[in-house]
Design a protein around this motif. Structure first.
Motif, PDB file in Angstrom:
ATOM      1  N   ARG A 181       0.820  -1.322   0.088  1.00  0.00           N
ATOM      2  CA  ARG A 181       0.015  -0.038  -0.161  1.00  0.00           C
ATOM      3  C   ARG A 181       0.953   1.497  -0.048  1.00  0.00           C
ATOM      4  NH1 ARG A 181      -5.431  -0.753   0.697  1.00  0.00           N
ATOM      5  NH2 ARG A 181      -6.171  -2.986   1.151  1.00  0.00           N
ATOM      6  N   ARG A 182       2.058   1.308   0.818  1.00  0.00           N
ATOM      7  CA  ARG A 182       2.879   2.538   0.767  1.00  0.00           C
ATOM      8  C   ARG A 182       3.653   2.455  -0.789  1.00  0.00           C
ATOM      9  NH1 ARG A 182       4.355   3.977   5.706  1.00  0.00           N
ATOM     10  NH2 ARG A 182       3.578   2.861   7.308  1.00  0.00           N
ATOM     11  N   VAL A 183       3.921   1.465  -1.345  1.00  0.00           N
ATOM     12  CA  VAL A 183       4.536   1.456  -2.782  1.00  0.00           C
ATOM     13  C   VAL A 183       3.459   1.942  -3.730  1.00  0.00           C
ATOM     14  CG1 VAL A 183       5.609   0.195  -4.664  1.00  0.00           C
ATOM     15  CG2 VAL A 183       6.362  -0.274  -2.165  1.00  0.00           C
ATOM     16  N   ALA A 184       2.094   1.561  -3.618  1.00  0.00           N
ATOM     17  CA  ALA A 184       0.970   1.972  -4.397  1.00  0.00           C
ATOM     18  C   ALA A 184       0.977   3.282  -4.374  1.00  0.00           C
ATOM     19  CB  ALA A 184      -0.017   1.353  -4.315  1.00  0.00           C
ATOM     20  N   ALA A 185       0.862   3.954  -3.100  1.00  0.00           N
ATOM     21  CA  ALA A 185       0.569   5.455  -2.947  1.00  0.00           C
ATOM     22  C   ALA A 185       1.942   6.071  -3.605  1.00  0.00           C
ATOM     23  CB  ALA A 185       0.544   5.779  -1.377  1.00  0.00           C
ATOM     24  N   GLU A 225       2.244   7.477   3.078  1.00  0.00           N
ATOM     25  CA  GLU A 225       1.093   6.539   3.904  1.00  0.00           C
ATOM     26  C   GLU A 225       0.556   5.686   3.059  1.00  0.00           C
ATOM     27  OE1 GLU A 225       0.088   7.538   7.186  1.00  0.00           O
ATOM     28  OE2 GLU A 225       1.969   8.420   7.096  1.00  0.00           O
ATOM     29  N   PRO A 226       0.086   4.605   3.798  1.00  0.00           N
ATOM     30  CA  PRO A 226      -0.498   3.314   3.003  1.00  0.00           C
ATOM     31  C   PRO A 226      -1.749   3.857   2.162  1.00  0.00           C
ATOM     32  CG  PRO A 226       0.093   2.746   5.099  1.00  0.00           C
ATOM     33  CD  PRO A 226       0.497   4.211   5.057  1.00  0.00           C
ATOM     34  N   LEU A 227      -1.725   3.352   0.856  1.00  0.00           N
ATOM     35  CA  LEU A 227      -3.044   3.569   0.030  1.00  0.00           C
ATOM     36  C   LEU A 227      -4.302   3.109   0.789  1.00  0.00           C
ATOM     37  CD1 LEU A 227      -3.619   5.253  -2.698  1.00  0.00           C
ATOM     38  CD2 LEU A 227      -3.605   2.938  -3.679  1.00  0.00           C
ATOM     39  N   GLU A 228      -5.315   3.679   0.781  1.00  0.00           N
ATOM     40  CA  GLU A 228      -6.636   3.130   1.517  1.00  0.00           C
ATOM     41  C   GLU A 228      -7.362   2.567   0.443  1.00  0.00           C
ATOM     42  OE1 GLU A 228      -8.176   5.904   4.132  1.00  0.00           O
ATOM     43  OE2 GLU A 228      -6.522   5.922   5.610  1.00  0.00           O
ATOM     44  N   GLY A 229      -8.350   1.525   0.916  1.00  0.00           N
ATOM     45  CA  GLY A 229      -9.393   1.147   0.112  1.00  0.00           C
ATOM     46  C   GLY A 229      -8.874  -0.019  -0.716  1.00  0.00           C
ATOM     47  N   LEU A 242      -2.436  -2.694  -7.282  1.00  0.00           N
ATOM     48  CA  LEU A 242      -3.335  -1.934  -6.372  1.00  0.00           C
ATOM     49  C   LEU A 242      -3.449  -0.456  -7.004  1.00  0.00           C
ATOM     50  CD1 LEU A 242      -4.844  -1.736  -3.729  1.00  0.00           C
ATOM     51  CD2 LEU A 242      -2.735  -1.280  -2.501  1.00  0.00           C
ATOM     52  N   ALA A 243      -2.537   0.049  -7.792  1.00  0.00           N
ATOM     53  CA  ALA A 243      -2.515   1.466  -8.066  1.00  0.00           C
ATOM     54  C   ALA A 243      -3.342   1.394  -9.304  1.00  0.00           C
ATOM     55  CB  ALA A 243      -1.112   2.023  -8.319  1.00  0.00           C
ATOM     56  N   GLY A 244      -3.831   0.404 -10.125  1.00  0.00           N
ATOM     57  CA  GLY A 244      -4.575   0.258 -11.126  1.00  0.00           C
ATOM     58  C   GLY A 244      -3.706   0.479 -12.488  1.00  0.00           C
TER      59      GLY A 244
END
Length: 545
Positions: A44-48, A151-155, A80-82
């Protein structure tokens, strides 16, 4: 059960078993572990971080690294980042790297464990940002530590099954690689169905060391692990392979023919075949000896072993079967998610076969003997190459594999060669090299072989000896090869009979461009490079070039 993507299954694993260990990565002699919860946090951090770079949904992002925990994290973060992942083989040179990045229009690239990092970083165009795993220190534009500061990506976004998940460039033996486009649907179907076919679950331990840029490792190991929650181990380096496989103690182990042969030669270097034969013929003692060898190989817990990528010698499979290591062959292509056929469960009477089609896969033989395959695992297209896409599919949707084959009355498939590898001798007779090469490989002194001779009256065999064989007296090797030549020729039709075996000193490697990244022989490159050797007027039936 409805089909779900690896991303959705990942969410479920994090919720169901947050503290279960998922990944184990050796670093400097210690093992770094990642629980599902810890994996989720980094993903989630890397996706953000990818979003902070302004990478929009559908952006193509490359990964260039040997297998490691960060490879899994980067791949899942891209999902996760689409975005769409575009892996590149870690052995790729400048031309391949630049071609793939340009052809796929990659907006960024993850860089990791590499043997030639300086040259490979130098190949990246300035406009493509590099994100470095921890192994590459300060070489990248953005460090792994910086990515983990976000910050970790949410959802929990859920991709459509028809969204593109990845573009995998084939390591073909001719021309530029083709970008195989796989939507979530094809990869998800193959990966989730493999669990049932191969009986994989959360209790399995798997060593991930064959390139993740290749379809087999990507689908049957990485993607499948998101559904099964199996524990994945990595290597620290090739030098620590033996240590790391013992640390892993895998329950499922996949390899390629060349490595299986290396394992065999390693055993025989410590215990000559004659002595091994005697020990394996003695009741009770045979089980003790076989177990000790399996333990030395790190395979004593392996309930399922497999070989793919290229044909493996039937004699090698039979040799391993005697020590309790049952190697099941399988077959698949980048274009069908590596999900074609399998010899699971193992059957000694079917050695030499690639098995039966997986459930849901339809396979047929065309009029010209080509294997053609159809199933939900087939690719969508070749990226930006509609003409090549049209060529590879039949009108009724079957994928043309390029492999010649036959199917027995139990549905087991045997590959008899590649359509493009068949050549015509100077006499005008057609020769299919693969079956002849398989017969030659029964000689354990031979590690690599290529049967050729389109300009000759009779075909010849080019061979490279194993490292162990190179230490033996030349006359001993000559006698061994001559016996093999006589034995093989006795099984061939007159126009196929080999005129000679030519022993080459230089091995065929990825680095000298004689093997593809998946260790397939680049037949046309070998023939071009060794044209003088092939057409030389040699004397004798075993020649050392």
């Amino acid at each position: 059960m409805s089909l779900i993507t690896p991303l959705e299954s990942f969410y479920q694993q994090v919720e169901k078993r947050p503290d279960k260990i998922f990944l184990k990565q050796p670093v400097d002699g210690d093992i770094k572990t990642y629980t599902w919860k810890g994996f989720d946090d980094q993903v989630r951090r890397v996706a953000a971080g990818l979003h902070k770079l302004g990478l929009e949904k559908g952006s193509h992002i490359s990964i260039l690294s040997k297998n490691c925990a960060e490879w899994f994290i980067a791949d899942m973060a891209i999902m996760l980042a689409g975005c769409v992942s575009v892996p590149i083989f870690p052995t790729a040179g400048k031309d391949t790297i630049q071609y793939v990045l340009k052809h796929a229009g990659c907006k960024a690239i993850f860089m990791g464990k590499l043997d030639d990092a300086d040259a490979q970083f130098a190949a990246i165009p300035d406009e493509v940002p590099t994100i470095g795993f921890s192994y590459v220190k300060d070489m990248a534009n953005i460090s792994w530590a910086e990515m983990l500061e976000h910050e970790p990506l949410e959802g929990n976004p859920i991709p459509d099954l028809d969204d593109v998940m990845t573009i995998i460039y084939t390591s073909g033996s001719t021309g530029n690689p083709k970008g195989v486009v796989h939507p979530y649907r094809s990869i998800s179907w193959a990966a989730s169905n493999s669990l049932k076919e191969l009986n994989v679950d959360e209790n399995d331990r798997i060593l991930s060391y064959l390139p993740l840029a290749h379809i087999t490792e990507r689908v049957l190991i990485e993607s499948a692990s998101f559904y099964s929650a199996s524990e994945i181990h990595f290597l620290e380096s090739l030098d620590t392979f033996q240590r790391d496989i013992k640390w892993c103690d895998p329950t499922l182990f996949v390899s390629v023919p060349r490595l299986w042969t290396r394992f065999q030669m390693g055993v025989l270097a410590k215990m000559p075949q004659k002595k091994l034969n005697i020990l394996l013929s003695i009741p009770i003692i045979n089980k003790i000896v076989a177990k000790k060898i399996r333990e030395q190989l790190g395979l004593n817990s392996a309930r399922l072993c497999a070989s793919g990528s290229a044909p493996i010698s039937p004699s090698t499979i039979r040799w391993f079967a005697r020590i309790g290591v049952q190697i099941s062959e399988g077959w698949g292509m980048t274009e069908n998610s590596a999900y074609g056929t399998s010899c699971v469960p193992f059957r000694l009477d079917k050695v030499g076969s690639i098995g039966r089609p997986y459930e849901g896969v339809t396979l047929r033989i065309s009029e010209d003997g080509e294997l053609q395959v159809k199933g939900p695992c087939n690719m969508r297209e070749y990226y930006l190459e509609p003409e090549k896409t049209a060529e590879v599919f039949t009108e009724d949707g079957f994928l043309r594999t390029g492999d010649k084959g036959e199917i027995d009355n139990e549905g087991y498939v045997r590959i008899t060669g590649r359509l493009k590898d068949i050549f015509k001798t100077a006499k005008g007779k057609y020769v299919t090299p693969v079956p002849i090469e398989s017969l030659l490989m029964e000689n354990s002194n031979i590690e690599q072989v290529c049967v050729t001779g389109s300009s000759l009256k009779q075909p010849i065999a080019l061979v490279v000896l194993s490292d162990e064989a190179k230490t033996l007296p030349k006359d001993e090797i000559e006698v061994s090869l001559r016996k093999t030549l006589e034995k093989v020729n006795g099984k061939l039709e007159s126009h196929q009979v080999l005129d000679r075996i030519v022993v080459l000193e230089e091995p065929w490697t990825i680095e000298n461009n004689l093997l593809t990244p998946t260790l397939k022989v680049k037949r046309h490159v070998i023939e071009e490079k060794l044209d003088g050797v092939i057409n030389q007027n040699h004397k004798g039936d075993v020649v050392f070039a």
